[in-house]
Write a protein that holds these residues in place. Structure first.
Motif, PDB file in Angstrom:
ATOM      1  N   SER A  15       0.826  -1.213   0.000  1.00 22.34           N
ATOM      2  CA  SER A  15       0.000   0.000   0.000  1.00 22.34           C
ATOM      3  C   SER A  15       0.856   1.258   0.000  1.00 22.34           C
ATOM      4  O   SER A  15       0.519   2.250  -0.654  1.00 22.34           O
ATOM      5  CB  SER A  15      -0.898   0.029   1.236  1.00 22.34           C
ATOM      6  OG  SER A  15      -1.917  -0.929   1.123  1.00 22.34           O
ATOM      7  N   ILE A 204      -8.816   2.392   0.244  1.00 21.61           N
ATOM      8  CA  ILE A 204      -9.154   0.972   0.042  1.00 21.61           C
ATOM      9  C   ILE A 204     -10.578   0.909  -0.508  1.00 21.61           C
ATOM     10  O   ILE A 204     -11.500   1.483   0.073  1.00 21.61           O
ATOM     11  CB  ILE A 204      -9.027   0.179   1.359  1.00 21.61           C
ATOM     12  CG1 ILE A 204      -7.557   0.135   1.807  1.00 21.61           C
ATOM     13  CG2 ILE A 204      -9.576  -1.237   1.194  1.00 21.61           C
ATOM     14  CD1 ILE A 204      -7.348  -0.410   3.207  1.00 21.61           C
ATOM     15  N   THR A 205     -10.742   0.228  -1.625  1.00 20.18           N
ATOM     16  CA  THR A 205     -12.059   0.214  -2.280  1.00 20.18           C
ATOM     17  C   THR A 205     -12.686  -1.177  -2.339  1.00 20.18           C
ATOM     18  O   THR A 205     -13.726  -1.376  -2.939  1.00 20.18           O
ATOM     19  CB  THR A 205     -11.938   0.775  -3.717  1.00 20.18           C
ATOM     20  OG1 THR A 205     -10.922   0.031  -4.405  1.00 20.18           O
ATOM     21  CG2 THR A 205     -11.565   2.246  -3.712  1.00 20.18           C
ATOM     22  N   ASP A 206     -12.023  -2.151  -1.722  1.00 17.75           N
ATOM     23  CA  ASP A 206     -12.592  -3.510  -1.718  1.00 17.75           C
ATOM     24  C   ASP A 206     -12.406  -4.117  -0.330  1.00 17.75           C
ATOM     25  O   ASP A 206     -12.165  -3.406   0.631  1.00 17.75           O
ATOM     26  CB  ASP A 206     -11.921  -4.374  -2.801  1.00 17.75           C
ATOM     27  CG  ASP A 206     -10.388  -4.382  -2.654  1.00 17.75           C
ATOM     28  OD1 ASP A 206      -9.895  -4.141  -1.528  1.00 17.75           O
ATOM     29  OD2 ASP A 206      -9.692  -4.648  -3.651  1.00 17.75           O
ATOM     30  N   SER A 208     -10.001  -5.938   0.706  1.00 16.06           N
ATOM     31  CA  SER A 208      -8.594  -6.195   1.062  1.00 16.06           C
ATOM     32  C   SER A 208      -8.119  -5.135   2.055  1.00 16.06           C
ATOM     33  O   SER A 208      -8.884  -4.288   2.496  1.00 16.06           O
ATOM     34  CB  SER A 208      -7.721  -6.132  -0.193  1.00 16.06           C
ATOM     35  OG  SER A 208      -7.521  -4.778  -0.569  1.00 16.06           O
ATOM     36  N   THR A 210      -5.389  -3.315   1.163  1.00 17.12           N
ATOM     37  CA  THR A 210      -4.400  -2.670   0.305  1.00 17.12           C
ATOM     38  C   THR A 210      -5.011  -1.501  -0.461  1.00 17.12           C
ATOM     39  O   THR A 210      -6.116  -1.607  -0.995  1.00 17.12           O
ATOM     40  CB  THR A 210      -3.802  -3.704  -0.670  1.00 17.12           C
ATOM     41  OG1 THR A 210      -3.218  -4.757   0.113  1.00 17.12           O
ATOM     42  CG2 THR A 210      -2.715  -3.094  -1.538  1.00 17.12           C
ATOM     43  N   ASN A 212      -5.917   1.240  -3.243  1.00 14.90           N
ATOM     44  CA  ASN A 212      -6.194   1.151  -4.677  1.00 14.90           C
ATOM     45  C   ASN A 212      -5.501   2.336  -5.364  1.00 14.90           C
ATOM     46  O   ASN A 212      -5.794   3.496  -5.064  1.00 14.90           O
ATOM     47  CB  ASN A 212      -7.718   1.215  -4.872  1.00 14.90           C
ATOM     48  CG  ASN A 212      -8.122   1.178  -6.336  1.00 14.90           C
ATOM     49  OD1 ASN A 212      -7.605   1.926  -7.154  1.00 14.90           O
ATOM     50  ND2 ASN A 212      -9.058   0.309  -6.657  1.00 14.90           N
ATOM     51  N   ASP A 214      -5.733   3.652  -8.338  1.00 15.07           N
ATOM     52  CA  ASP A 214      -6.610   4.579  -9.063  1.00 15.07           C
ATOM     53  C   ASP A 214      -7.328   5.519  -8.091  1.00 15.07           C
ATOM     54  O   ASP A 214      -7.514   6.704  -8.371  1.00 15.07           O
ATOM     55  CB  ASP A 214      -7.653   3.817  -9.893  1.00 15.07           C
ATOM     56  CG  ASP A 214      -7.006   3.073 -11.065  1.00 15.07           C
ATOM     57  OD1 ASP A 214      -5.922   3.516 -11.500  1.00 15.07           O
ATOM     58  OD2 ASP A 214      -7.568   2.061 -11.510  1.00 15.07           O
ATOM     59  N   GLU A 215      -7.703   4.979  -6.931  1.00 15.87           N
ATOM     60  CA  GLU A 215      -8.380   5.796  -5.926  1.00 15.87           C
ATOM     61  C   GLU A 215      -7.419   6.859  -5.367  1.00 15.87           C
ATOM     62  O   GLU A 215      -7.792   8.017  -5.191  1.00 15.87           O
ATOM     63  CB  GLU A 215      -8.933   4.897  -4.809  1.00 15.87           C
ATOM     64  CG  GLU A 215      -9.545   5.624  -3.628  1.00 15.87           C
ATOM     65  CD  GLU A 215     -10.864   6.355  -3.903  1.00 15.87           C
ATOM     66  OE1 GLU A 215     -11.409   6.914  -2.947  1.00 15.87           O
ATOM     67  OE2 GLU A 215     -11.331   6.396  -5.062  1.00 15.87           O
TER      68      GLU A 215
END
Length: 224
Positions: A15, A204-206, A208, A210, A212, A214-215
């Motif tokens: 990350s 973090i977009t999911d 996980s 870790t 993201n 793109d975010e």
């Protein structure tokens, strides 16, 4: 007006690299995402320091739960600050309260002095203080440079008006850094309403732990 900056809360080395590669200005390294962040492992921190050229702040928090610490936990926090300073980190993130929900000025001052000359951020312990305006003054008095907060709400959007008030009351004596549910979808609104100088997100977009890339990129872009 100087450009607003972005801090990414990271729970692993990957990350931290993603944050740096996608334009973050600073990484806040912690362990235990589900606990809201605790002190990271020394070796992991060393590995992260080796790959980062941007600033690296380290969380000093012995456990999840409340922010009132035993003598043993306080000693542990002191030891950790001394150890992490040897890794050339750029700052520390912590916050200690008293049983009555006020800021523990004595203990915080001691840790800020120990961290010197590195700057310290008072973390989201601020979101459970009893008297918010009085606590703002106490945190400033302790010598912190930044407060990470969602203004005692579930997220920064719900706390947006209080965050704006805090930025005004702080009046450049300390940075108020909105954090908690901050995403690329709401960061422009936060910037417009609060005019804060620093913003904090895990990106973090999911499911996980870790960030993201793109975010991170979008968060940064919307601050420009």
């Amino acid at each position: 007006m100087e450009q607003s900056k972005l801090e990414i809360a990271c729970f692993n080395r990957e990350s931290a690299i993603i944050a740096q590669e996608n334009g973050a200005d600073r990484v806040e390294l912690c362990a235990n995402m589900k606990e809201g962040g605790t002190t990271p492992d020394f070796e992991i921190t060393k590995a992260v320091r080796n790959v980062l050229s941007i600033d690296l702040n380290v969380m000093i928090r012995p456990r999840g739960g409340n922010f009132v610490y035993s003598d043993g936990e306080f000693e542990q926090m002191k030891t950790e600050i001394e150890q992490f300073k040897k890794l050339n980190v750029d700052g520390f993130v912590f916050g200690i309260l008293k049983e009555d929900g006020s800021v523990n000025k004595e203990q915080n001052k001691e840790l800020v002095a120990l961290a010197h000359p590195l700057p310290c951020t008072f973390h989201r312990a601020f979101d459970v203080v009893k008297v918010i305006n009085q606590s703002l003054e106490s945190v400033i008095e302790c010598g912190f440079k930044t407060i990470l907060t969602s203004a005692q709400e579930k997220n920064v959007v719900e706390g947006i008006y209080v965050l704006a008030v805090l930025v005004g009351k702080a009046n450049n004596r300390i940075a108020i850094m909105p954090g908690g549910g901050l995403r690329s979808s709401n960061i422009a609104l936060l910037k417009q309403k609060t005019n804060a100088s620093f913003y904090h997100s895990s990106a973090i977009t999911d499911s996980s732990e870790t960030a993201n890339g793109d975010e991170v990129k979008l968060l940064k872009m919307k601050l420009l």
